[in-house]
Enzyme design. Structure first.
Site, PDB file in Angstrom:
ATOM      1  N   ASP A 212       0.871  -1.024   0.036  1.00 40.99           N
ATOM      2  CA  ASP A 212      -0.155  -0.019   0.007  1.00 40.99           C
ATOM      3  C   ASP A 212       0.989   1.145   0.044  1.00 40.99           C
ATOM      4  O   ASP A 212       2.231   1.179   0.194  1.00 40.99           O
ATOM      5  CB  ASP A 212      -0.891   0.114   1.256  1.00 40.99           C
TER       6      ASP A 212
HETATM    7  C1  BGC Z   1      -4.996   3.258  -0.124  1.00 41.63           C
HETATM    8  C2  BGC Z   1      -4.950   2.335  -1.107  1.00 41.63           C
HETATM    9  C3  BGC Z   1      -4.972   2.899  -2.686  1.00 41.63           C
HETATM   10  C4  BGC Z   1      -3.811   3.558  -2.555  1.00 41.63           C
HETATM   11  C5  BGC Z   1      -3.462   4.304  -4.080  1.00 41.63           C
HETATM   12  C6  BGC Z   1      -3.892   4.287  -0.256  1.00 41.63           C
HETATM   13  O1  BGC Z   1      -3.768   5.227   0.553  1.00 41.63           O
HETATM   14  O2  BGC Z   1      -4.897   2.488   0.999  1.00 41.63           O
HETATM   15  O3  BGC Z   1      -6.361   1.542  -1.039  1.00 41.63           O
HETATM   16  O4  BGC Z   1      -5.093   2.055  -3.595  1.00 41.63           O
HETATM   17  O5  BGC Z   1      -3.618   4.542  -1.798  1.00 41.63           O
HETATM   18  O6  BGC Z   1      -4.128   5.517  -4.033  1.00 41.63           O
END
Ligand code: BGC
Length: 738
Positions: A283
């Site tokens: 993530d």
């Molecule tokens: C989120 C993810 C997301 C990623 C990219 C993160 O802060 O937890 O679910 O896909 O950002 O935007």
């Protein structure tokens, strides 16, 4: 077999045989490319940057990123979208030594340009076809805008409505969640990758992110192995079985170890037991954050822990890019660990067909054609099917034709941006149909009047007084109340999930006029609204329904569409009840309405029961359940039991019903929940029509994880329940597993 057939088959076989050098398999292509790659280029494939700055105004980052891409040190970009921009950035990658194409990833969570209902709302449709269709449209639009990969579906089970990301998933139940996970993966990816209407999906967030302590985002998770396997992993397994191309790990710790550095989750379970061949992306900065958790000493240690634990790609932490080459050179990370991660990433690029044509998804003519297509009818269909009718006293709804003066009151009546909810890309408010517009599309302007009644977070006495005056002059009042769009979503946990501001006071004042009041509630999560629940004449839960929200809600209010949504999450009476879910354990001192609560498992100041239960939702018609039959009442692990029942439409409207099957294992070596959803069937009946609904209870449905984490069934007696909601069981019986 004819001669020509045999020859054709032989030819096909030869062309796939490496010995004949005709057509290499993807694995062979990956291997031969890998042999040409330097360690820097390999690590580059595991590096993902955000490109928000890249195609915008000049910045330092822009030059850095561009030169990294040209040097072959980037494998994927996120947040670059549109044919023009993706082509421009892909051209940079084509200047690198090996010309390995970039993957463009984006959070296409509930639509790209056409906005669909938030995932939690769609889950309320219990309609797998419709859910897959919504994902397919999103994939078609995204793929036409240069995107290869969405970071969806989020398949985290969420049982605490304080957690803002409850809006992004399918709710609280592992069975329903697994079915929906599969539908979404199929919707995004189509039959197989490589089509221009299919993008890679990503099952996230692996794992247990939805169980963040106290519903606070990014918090730690502490969970028994049995609960993890029984309740939190199944939707991930379902996504893997459906062929999901990628996984994303998560921000939380699981029993003390960050998911990103968790080799038990990523290596033992995902890539081991489940034999998963796709890749895992971290993530956003979750690899870097392992130092703040206190799990890694520094960035290099974080890089080594993450890659060893099976995190293949580093999203925006830049920790692999800065440390991994050195770590391999020092022998701290083994070359074959990096090779395995790179292989996984390259394989997907081949499967997408990007080596044949890196600009395959960046085709201006297709972009124009797809964005000229009107997907709003699909969005309206999904939206109306996502609506849940919570209350309807004295058949207040559907609205009678005799109403000449309809007052529309509330801060969300004319809202547009809010309807797109969180995780919508760049919603164009001009294209969103507000509730007010939905009414205008059906009623004459002279029939409608409006006042806002204050803001979502505040209202003056004057605002409320104006609303009261308007109500007094009308035949019926429709109120639109709820959250703002950004009160749910990532980092939007709430400690108090009441309908915010003075909106319940506004409702109470309007209701006191004695006029019939229909309340349309909009939010990304379950809210608490006890006054409204007690006193409103009708309540419609309309979540955030996307582009066609206003039309869809009016379809329901007027009876053009008979609502059939069922809650995929439990709605509490009180904040203190959370986490609250229907599949709870009975306790040794269950409170079931006894006179005194003394020494029973209960709150002295709140009920145990939910305000609205999982699986609940009304219709304008009524359904009668009868005649349950089991073809046998004893089975062995090799047999199955066929259960049938009759469901009849006993009301005046054509309607759909979600017939739900729950089971309870009455005693077992690990205590089992009071009920668990094990099947459902969505049926449609004309007034007076009836049908037979059939479920097959196989041994598979009776299995659970015991303390040794074996997935087994145990002989004994089971309770079987068929109903219209988890708290509205209409038929029940028992059977035995021998
Ligand atoms: C989120 C993810 C997301 C990623 C990219 C993160 O802060 O937890 O679910 O896909 O950002 O935007």
């Amino acid at each position: 077999m004819s001669k020509t057939m045999t020859a054709a088959m032989l030819l096909a076989a030869l062309s796939f045989n490496p010995l004949f050098g005709q057509k290499k398999t993807i694995d062979q292509k990956v291997d031969s490319l890998l042999q040409k790659m330097t360690i820097e280029e390999k690590v580059g494939q595991l590096n993902q940057y955000s490109g928000r700055e890249l195609t915008g105004p000049a910045s330092d980052k822009k030059t850095d990123i561009a030169s990294d891409i040209k040097n072959g040190w980037v494998g994927s970009m996120l947040n670059v979208k549109g044919v023009k921009d993706t082509r421009e950035v892909q051209e940079m990658a084509m200047q690198s030594r090996l010309k390995i194409p970039l993957l463009f990833g984006l959070d296409v969570i509930h639509g790209y340009s056409t906005i669909f209902p938030i995932p939690l709302a769609e889950a309320a449709s219990w309609d797998l076809e419709v859910i897959a269709q919504s994902a397919h449209v999103a994939a078609t639009e995204a793929a036409a805008a240069g995107i290869h990969w969405t970071f969806a579906p989020m398949v985290d089970v969420a049982r605490d409505a304080r957690w803002g990301r409850v809006m992004e998933g399918a709710g609280e139940d592992p069975f329903l969640g697994s079915m929906i996970a599969k539908a979404r993966v199929i919707g995004f990816q189509g039959k197989q990758l490589g089509g221009t209407d299919a993008i890679m999906a990503c099952a996230k967030h692996f794992a247990a992110y939805g169980a963040a302590i106290a519903g606070r985002d990014y918090n730690a998770v502490d969970m028994s192995e049995v609960t993890l396997w029984q309740d939190y992993l199944p939707p991930f397994k379902a996504a893997a079985d459906a062929g999901v191309a990628t996984f994303m790990n998560s921000f939380n710790t699981l029993n003390g170890v960050p998911a990103t550095g968790n080799s038990y989750l990523q290596r033992t379970i995902l890539k081991g037991k489940w034999n998963y061949t796709g890749f895992v992306v971290s993530d956003w900065n979750s690899i870097g954050e392992m130092t703040r958790w206190g799990y890694a000493e520094n960035a290099a240690d974080a890089a080594s822990k993450a890659i060893n634990a099976g995190s293949d790609m580093d999203m925006e932490a830049r920790v692999y890019r800065r440390n991994l080459v050195e770590l391999v050179k020092q022998g701290k990370v083994k070359q074959n660990i990096v090779d395995d991660a790179v292989r996984r990433v390259l394989r997907k690029k081949f499967e997408l067909g990007l080596f044949d044509d890196p600009y395959k998804f960046s085709d201006a003519a297709r972009e124009q054609k797809v964005f000229g297509t009107d997907f709003n009818p699909v969005a309206r269909d999904v939206a109306k099917k996502s609506i849940v009718l919570l209350k309807n006293e004295r058949n207040t709804l559907p609205l009678q034709n005799s109403y000449n003066k309809i007052a529309l009151i509330g801060p969300l009546v004319k809202a547009k941006r809010d309807l797109a909810g969180s995780w919508s890309l760049t919603p164009d408010s001009a294209k969103m149909i507000s509730l007010y517009q939905g009414f205008e599309n059906v009623y004459k302007a002279t029939q409608l009047s409006y006042t806002k009644g204050g803001e979502i977070l505040s209202a003056t006495d004057e605002d409320i007084q104006q609303a009261v005056e308007l109500a007094k002059q009308s035949d019926i009042v429709i109120m639109a109340l709820g959250e703002t769009w950004d009160m749910t979503g990532e980092s939007k946990s709430r400690a108090d999930i009441h309908v915010p501001g003075k909106q319940e006071a506004l409702f109470n004042a309007v209701k006191a006029t004695g006029k019939p009041v229909v309340v349309v509630l909009m939010a990304g999560r379950p809210m608490i609204f006890n006054d409204i629940a007690d006193k409103a004449d009708a309540i419609v839960y309309a979540w955030w329904l996307g582009t066609e929200a206003g039309n869809a809600i009016v379809d329901v209010l007027t009876g053009k569409y008979n609502p059939a949504g069922k809650l995929p999450v439990t709605f509490p009476h009180d904040n203190g009840q959370m986490p609250l879910y229907y599949a709870y354990l009975n306790t040794g001192r269950p409170y079931v309405g006894q006179k005194s609560k003394q020494y029973l498992s209960a709150y002295i100041d709140a009920p145990n029961t939910p305000r609205y239960a999982f699986g609940y939702g009304l219709s304008y018609t009524t359904f009668k359940y009868s005649d349950m039959k089991l073809d046998r009442t004893e089975m062995t692990a090799k047999d199955s039991i066929v259960v049938t029942c009759t469901v009849a439409n006993t009301g005046k409207y054509t309607g759909e019903e979600v017939v739900q099957l729950y089971l309870r294992d009455e005693f077992a070596s690990v205590v089992r929940p009071v009920k668990e959803l094990k099947g459902f069937s969505k049926i449609k009946l004309e007034p007076g029509q009836q049908t037979t609904v059939r479920f097959v209870i196989s041994n598979e449905l009776l299995k659970f994880y015991n303390s040794q984490l074996q997935y087994i069934s145990e002989p004994g007696s089971f309770k079987l329940m068929i109903g219209s909601a988890s708290d509205d069981i209409r038929l029940d019986g028992t059977f035995k597993l021998k």
